[in-house]
Design a protein around this motif. Structure first.
Motif, PDB file in Angstrom:
ATOM      1  N   GLU A  61      -2.045  -8.335   5.079  1.00 13.30           N
ATOM      2  CA  GLU A  61      -0.681  -8.046   4.613  1.00 13.30           C
ATOM      3  C   GLU A  61      -0.613  -6.868   3.635  1.00 13.30           C
ATOM      4  O   GLU A  61       0.442  -6.285   3.454  1.00 13.30           O
ATOM      5  CB  GLU A  61      -0.030  -9.295   3.997  1.00 13.30           C
ATOM      6  CG  GLU A  61      -0.650  -9.759   2.706  1.00 13.30           C
ATOM      7  CD  GLU A  61       0.089 -10.963   2.086  1.00 13.30           C
ATOM      8  OE1 GLU A  61       0.989 -11.526   2.742  1.00 13.30           O
ATOM      9  OE2 GLU A  61      -0.252 -11.323   0.953  1.00 13.30           O
ATOM     10  N   TYR A  62      -1.749  -6.511   3.026  1.00 14.63           N
ATOM     11  CA  TYR A  62      -1.724  -5.381   2.090  1.00 14.63           C
ATOM     12  C   TYR A  62      -1.506  -4.042   2.793  1.00 14.63           C
ATOM     13  O   TYR A  62      -1.194  -3.049   2.148  1.00 14.63           O
ATOM     14  CB  TYR A  62      -3.027  -5.331   1.277  1.00 14.63           C
ATOM     15  CG  TYR A  62      -3.049  -6.383   0.192  1.00 14.63           C
ATOM     16  CD1 TYR A  62      -2.446  -6.133  -1.046  1.00 14.63           C
ATOM     17  CD2 TYR A  62      -3.620  -7.631   0.415  1.00 14.63           C
ATOM     18  CE1 TYR A  62      -2.435  -7.102  -2.040  1.00 14.63           C
ATOM     19  CE2 TYR A  62      -3.609  -8.607  -0.572  1.00 14.63           C
ATOM     20  CZ  TYR A  62      -3.016  -8.330  -1.798  1.00 14.63           C
ATOM     21  OH  TYR A  62      -2.994  -9.286  -2.776  1.00 14.63           O
ATOM     22  N   PHE A  63      -1.730  -4.007   4.100  1.00 18.25           N
ATOM     23  CA  PHE A  63      -1.687  -2.719   4.800  1.00 18.25           C
ATOM     24  C   PHE A  63      -0.368  -2.427   5.486  1.00 18.25           C
ATOM     25  O   PHE A  63      -0.222  -1.393   6.113  1.00 18.25           O
ATOM     26  CB  PHE A  63      -2.859  -2.648   5.800  1.00 18.25           C
ATOM     27  CG  PHE A  63      -4.179  -2.721   5.101  1.00 18.25           C
ATOM     28  CD1 PHE A  63      -4.653  -1.627   4.397  1.00 18.25           C
ATOM     29  CD2 PHE A  63      -4.914  -3.900   5.086  1.00 18.25           C
ATOM     30  CE1 PHE A  63      -5.847  -1.689   3.705  1.00 18.25           C
ATOM     31  CE2 PHE A  63      -6.104  -3.976   4.396  1.00 18.25           C
ATOM     32  CZ  PHE A  63      -6.575  -2.873   3.707  1.00 18.25           C
ATOM     33  N   GLU A  64       0.586  -3.346   5.356  1.00  9.09           N
ATOM     34  CA  GLU A  64       1.890  -3.100   5.988  1.00  9.09           C
ATOM     35  C   GLU A  64       2.493  -1.813   5.449  1.00  9.09           C
ATOM     36  O   GLU A  64       2.551  -1.611   4.236  1.00  9.09           O
ATOM     37  CB  GLU A  64       2.838  -4.271   5.688  1.00  9.09           C
ATOM     38  CG  GLU A  64       2.722  -5.374   6.722  1.00  9.09           C
ATOM     39  CD  GLU A  64       3.385  -6.666   6.265  1.00  9.09           C
ATOM     40  OE1 GLU A  64       4.353  -6.602   5.492  1.00  9.09           O
ATOM     41  OE2 GLU A  64       2.887  -7.743   6.678  1.00  9.09           O
ATOM     42  N   GLY A  65       2.915  -0.947   6.367  1.00 10.32           N
ATOM     43  CA  GLY A  65       3.569   0.301   5.962  1.00 10.32           C
ATOM     44  C   GLY A  65       2.606   1.413   5.572  1.00 10.32           C
ATOM     45  O   GLY A  65       3.048   2.484   5.157  1.00 10.32           O
ATOM     46  N   HIS A  66       1.283   1.184   5.678  1.00  8.17           N
ATOM     47  CA  HIS A  66       0.321   2.238   5.328  1.00  8.17           C
ATOM     48  C   HIS A  66      -0.179   2.960   6.565  1.00  8.17           C
ATOM     49  O   HIS A  66      -0.324   2.337   7.627  1.00  8.17           O
ATOM     50  CB  HIS A  66      -0.878   1.631   4.592  1.00  8.17           C
ATOM     51  CG  HIS A  66      -0.576   1.326   3.164  1.00  8.17           C
ATOM     52  ND1 HIS A  66      -0.542   2.311   2.193  1.00  8.17           N
ATOM     53  CD2 HIS A  66      -0.269   0.173   2.548  1.00  8.17           C
ATOM     54  CE1 HIS A  66      -0.226   1.754   1.039  1.00  8.17           C
ATOM     55  NE2 HIS A  66      -0.048   0.450   1.222  1.00  8.17           N
ATOM     56  N   SER A  67      -0.462   4.242   6.414  1.00  7.20           N
ATOM     57  CA  SER A  67      -1.050   4.998   7.527  1.00  7.20           C
ATOM     58  C   SER A  67      -2.536   4.660   7.596  1.00  7.20           C
ATOM     59  O   SER A  67      -3.311   4.999   6.689  1.00  7.20           O
ATOM     60  CB  SER A  67      -0.871   6.501   7.289  1.00  7.20           C
ATOM     61  OG  SER A  67      -1.907   7.193   7.942  1.00  7.20           O
ATOM     62  N   MET A  68      -2.937   3.988   8.668  1.00  6.99           N
ATOM     63  CA  MET A  68      -4.336   3.575   8.757  1.00  6.99           C
ATOM     64  C   MET A  68      -5.254   4.773   9.028  1.00  6.99           C
ATOM     65  O   MET A  68      -6.398   4.768   8.616  1.00  6.99           O
ATOM     66  CB  MET A  68      -4.519   2.471   9.813  1.00  6.99           C
ATOM     67  CG  MET A  68      -3.907   1.140   9.415  1.00  6.99           C
ATOM     68  SD  MET A  68      -4.204   0.631   7.677  1.00  6.99           S
ATOM     69  CE  MET A  68      -5.978   0.386   7.638  1.00  6.99           C
ATOM     70  N   ARG A  70      -4.986   7.669   7.643  1.00  2.00           N
ATOM     71  CA  ARG A  70      -5.251   8.232   6.314  1.00  2.00           C
ATOM     72  C   ARG A  70      -6.290   7.373   5.571  1.00  2.00           C
ATOM     73  O   ARG A  70      -7.227   7.880   4.971  1.00  2.00           O
ATOM     74  CB  ARG A  70      -3.932   8.305   5.534  1.00  2.00           C
ATOM     75  CG  ARG A  70      -4.069   8.873   4.156  1.00  2.00           C
ATOM     76  CD  ARG A  70      -2.712   9.036   3.467  1.00  2.00           C
ATOM     77  NE  ARG A  70      -2.899   9.165   2.033  1.00  2.00           N
ATOM     78  CZ  ARG A  70      -2.906   8.132   1.180  1.00  2.00           C
ATOM     79  NH1 ARG A  70      -2.709   6.907   1.610  1.00  2.00           N
ATOM     80  NH2 ARG A  70      -3.098   8.346  -0.109  1.00  2.00           N
ATOM     81  N   LEU A  71      -6.120   6.057   5.669  1.00  2.00           N
ATOM     82  CA  LEU A  71      -7.040   5.171   4.944  1.00  2.00           C
ATOM     83  C   LEU A  71      -8.456   5.223   5.541  1.00  2.00           C
ATOM     84  O   LEU A  71      -9.436   5.200   4.802  1.00  2.00           O
ATOM     85  CB  LEU A  71      -6.514   3.741   4.921  1.00  2.00           C
ATOM     86  CG  LEU A  71      -5.418   3.489   3.879  1.00  2.00           C
ATOM     87  CD1 LEU A  71      -4.922   2.054   3.956  1.00  2.00           C
ATOM     88  CD2 LEU A  71      -5.918   3.782   2.460  1.00  2.00           C
ATOM     89  N   HIS A  72      -8.549   5.317   6.885  1.00  2.00           N
ATOM     90  CA  HIS A  72      -9.880   5.473   7.497  1.00  2.00           C
ATOM     91  C   HIS A  72     -10.572   6.710   6.911  1.00  2.00           C
ATOM     92  O   HIS A  72     -11.748   6.668   6.558  1.00  2.00           O
ATOM     93  CB  HIS A  72      -9.761   5.631   9.019  1.00  2.00           C
ATOM     94  CG  HIS A  72      -9.779   4.337   9.763  1.00  2.00           C
ATOM     95  ND1 HIS A  72     -10.947   3.696  10.133  1.00  2.00           N
ATOM     96  CD2 HIS A  72      -8.779   3.555  10.215  1.00  2.00           C
ATOM     97  CE1 HIS A  72     -10.649   2.573  10.787  1.00  2.00           C
ATOM     98  NE2 HIS A  72      -9.341   2.459  10.841  1.00  2.00           N
ATOM     99  N   GLY A  73      -9.800   7.802   6.808  1.00  2.00           N
ATOM    100  CA  GLY A  73     -10.363   9.045   6.271  1.00  2.00           C
ATOM    101  C   GLY A  73     -10.805   8.880   4.826  1.00  2.00           C
ATOM    102  O   GLY A  73     -11.905   9.306   4.450  1.00  2.00           O
ATOM    103  N   MET A  74      -9.972   8.237   4.019  1.00  2.00           N
ATOM    104  CA  MET A  74     -10.277   8.151   2.584  1.00  2.00           C
ATOM    105  C   MET A  74     -11.464   7.239   2.301  1.00  2.00           C
ATOM    106  O   MET A  74     -12.317   7.556   1.476  1.00  2.00           O
ATOM    107  CB  MET A  74      -9.050   7.681   1.818  1.00  2.00           C
ATOM    108  CG  MET A  74      -7.974   8.750   1.859  1.00  2.00           C
ATOM    109  SD  MET A  74      -6.540   8.311   0.910  1.00  2.00           S
ATOM    110  CE  MET A  74      -6.824   9.282  -0.542  1.00  2.00           C
ATOM    111  N   ILE A  75     -11.518   6.115   3.005  1.00  2.00           N
ATOM    112  CA  ILE A  75     -12.658   5.230   2.732  1.00  2.00           C
ATOM    113  C   ILE A  75     -13.931   5.771   3.391  1.00  2.00           C
ATOM    114  O   ILE A  75     -15.032   5.568   2.880  1.00  2.00           O
ATOM    115  CB  ILE A  75     -12.360   3.767   3.099  1.00  2.00           C
ATOM    116  CG1 ILE A  75     -13.376   2.906   2.371  1.00  2.00           C
ATOM    117  CG2 ILE A  75     -12.352   3.504   4.540  1.00  2.00           C
ATOM    118  CD1 ILE A  75     -13.107   1.480   2.433  1.00  2.00           C
ATOM    119  N   GLY A  76     -13.743   6.558   4.483  1.00  2.00           N
ATOM    120  CA  GLY A  76     -14.897   7.241   5.091  1.00  2.00           C
ATOM    121  C   GLY A  76     -15.494   8.234   4.089  1.00  2.00           C
ATOM    122  O   GLY A  76     -16.717   8.279   3.892  1.00  2.00           O
TER     123      GLY A  76
END
Ligand code: HEM
Length: 179
Positions: A61-68, A70-76
């Protein structure tokens, strides 16, 4: 009673924890030699990471409305930086900021700490490609421990800051947190 550790603040923990864990030039050399291998492993790591978090309602539920994407890139990038060789004040400052972002979304600290399991698994796939896999794995474990400590530190800093404001001083806040 005062503890000298209480006066270590913010990015100062970089030097303190590096010394505590004995991060050596050899450790740094083993890790930086693997930076390209870490870049190769970043996407498999982030795929595993988000698969696990999306399998559970409480984390999904924390990821609702987030661009995944972008997040893949940032945590990568975060993963590759574990092999970046620079674990000083700037590194810790950036990692503290990332920790604070998680504080701000109301995420219980047990989730990021538990997710180090996935980070560790992929880190070891990378260190297995080293000329000296055992030494590289030991070095990687030190930096991952540093990151766990810093993530938790962001949460503790936040609690201490608010409690200190509430009770009118850090010393009293620390005493209260001692139970
Ligand atoms: C090893 C653990 C984790 C690491 C290293 C990590 C790393 C990151 C990074 C690098 C960012 C981007 C920060 C920025 O915008 O500069 C981020 C954002 C985010 N993370 Fe994590 N994360 C972890 C665990 C989790 C968990 C367990 C959750 C949720 C269950 C989560 C939810 C989020 C969300 C929702 C954002 C976007 C926040 C926003 O932009 O408002 N993270 N994370």
């Amino acid at each position: 009673m005062e503890r000298s550790s209480w006066s270590v603040k913010n990015e100062e923990v970089a030097e303190e924890l590096s010394a505590l864990m004995g991060v050596s030039d050899e450790d740094v050399g083993h890790l930086t030699a693997l930076e390209d291998a870490a870049r190769e492993q970043a996407r498999p790591m982030t795929d595993d990471f988000y698969d696990r978090l999306f399998d559970h309602e409480n984390t999904k539920e924390y990821f609702e409305g987030h661009s995944m994407d972008r997040l893949h890139g940032m945590i990568g990038d975060w993963f590759v930086e574990l092999f970046g060789g620079d674990y000083g004040a700037d590194y810790v400052q950036d990692r503290l900021k990332i920790g604070h972002i998680h504080v701000k979304i109301g995420l219980p600290v047990r989730y990021p700490i538990a997710m180090m399991d996935v980070v560790g698994k992929h880190g070891e796939i990378v260190t297995a490609q080293s000329d000296n896999p055992e030494a590289a794995k030991e070095a990687f474990k030190k930096i991952m421990a540093l990151d766990v400590a810093v993530f938790y530190q962001a949460y503790e800093d936040n609690q201490l800051k608010h409690l200190s404001e509430l009770v009118g001083g850090e010393r009293l806040a620390r005493r209260l947190l001692m139970g």
